[in-house]
Scaffold this motif. Structure first.
Motif, mmCIF file in Angstrom:
data_model
loop_
_atom_site.group_PDB
_atom_site.id
_atom_site.type_symbol
_atom_site.label_atom_id
_atom_site.label_comp_id
_atom_site.label_asym_id
_atom_site.label_seq_id
_atom_site.Cartn_x
_atom_site.Cartn_y
_atom_site.Cartn_z
ATOM 1 N N THR A 87 0.898 -1.124 -0.067
ATOM 2 C CA THR A 87 0.145 0.129 0.003
ATOM 3 C C THR A 87 0.888 1.181 -0.181
ATOM 4 O OG1 THR A 87 -1.817 -1.148 1.368
ATOM 5 C CG2 THR A 87 -2.046 1.387 1.145
ATOM 6 N N ALA A 91 -3.241 3.924 -2.901
ATOM 7 C CA ALA A 91 -3.110 2.814 -3.849
ATOM 8 C C ALA A 91 -2.624 1.603 -3.251
ATOM 9 C CB ALA A 91 -2.169 3.095 -4.991
ATOM 10 N N LEU A 93 -1.542 -2.432 -4.126
ATOM 11 C CA LEU A 93 -1.166 -3.674 -5.039
ATOM 12 C C LEU A 93 -1.225 -5.012 -4.405
ATOM 13 C CD1 LEU A 93 0.366 -4.552 -7.851
ATOM 14 C CD2 LEU A 93 2.352 -3.975 -6.615
ATOM 15 N N LEU A 111 2.474 3.143 -8.887
ATOM 16 C CA LEU A 111 1.892 3.447 -7.728
ATOM 17 C C LEU A 111 2.550 4.838 -7.268
ATOM 18 C CD1 LEU A 111 1.775 0.217 -5.988
ATOM 19 C CD2 LEU A 111 -0.211 1.450 -7.061
#
Length: 113
Positions: A87, A91, A93, A111
């Motif tokens: 994180t 955002a 992932l 990101l």
């Protein structure tokens, strides 16, 4: 009209947060605030976007805890199968399975952008 190079101002994060937080007070005019601080109103709107994304934190970017272990990958250029989540700001992932290190590095860079 004289051609002179444009000078960019670099404001400290604390200043940006101060201006943004002042702009969030109900009834505050961003245009009036921009005049008060001697900056462009569009700059305040840009900082507000960063603020809402969590990118105007006072602390430096958080560091990720990493354990380095020797593991032989199943094939060249990949890491063993597993699952993890990263994180950055708002955002997130999530990765599972076998990971290509170059692909992971590219995804993390996206990101942060």
């Amino acid at each position: 009209m004289t051609d002179r190079p444009r000078k960019y101002q670099h404001h400290p994060t604390a200043f940006k947060r101060q201006v943004v937080e002042a702009s969030l007070v109900p009834g505050t005019s961003v245009a009036a605030l921009a005049l008060e601080y001697g900056i462009n109103a569009n700059q305040i709107w840009a900082w507000r976007k960063l603020y809402n994304e969590g990118r105007l934190n006072m602390a430096a970017q958080p560091l990720l805890a990493v354990d380095v272990v020797d593991v032989e990958p199943k094939s060249p250029g990949t890491s063993p199968a597993g699952q993890f989540e990263i994180t950055i700001g708002s955002a997130r992932l999530r990765v599972s399975g076998t990971v290509d290190p170059l692909m992971l590095k590219t995804a993390i860079a996206a990101l942060r952008a």
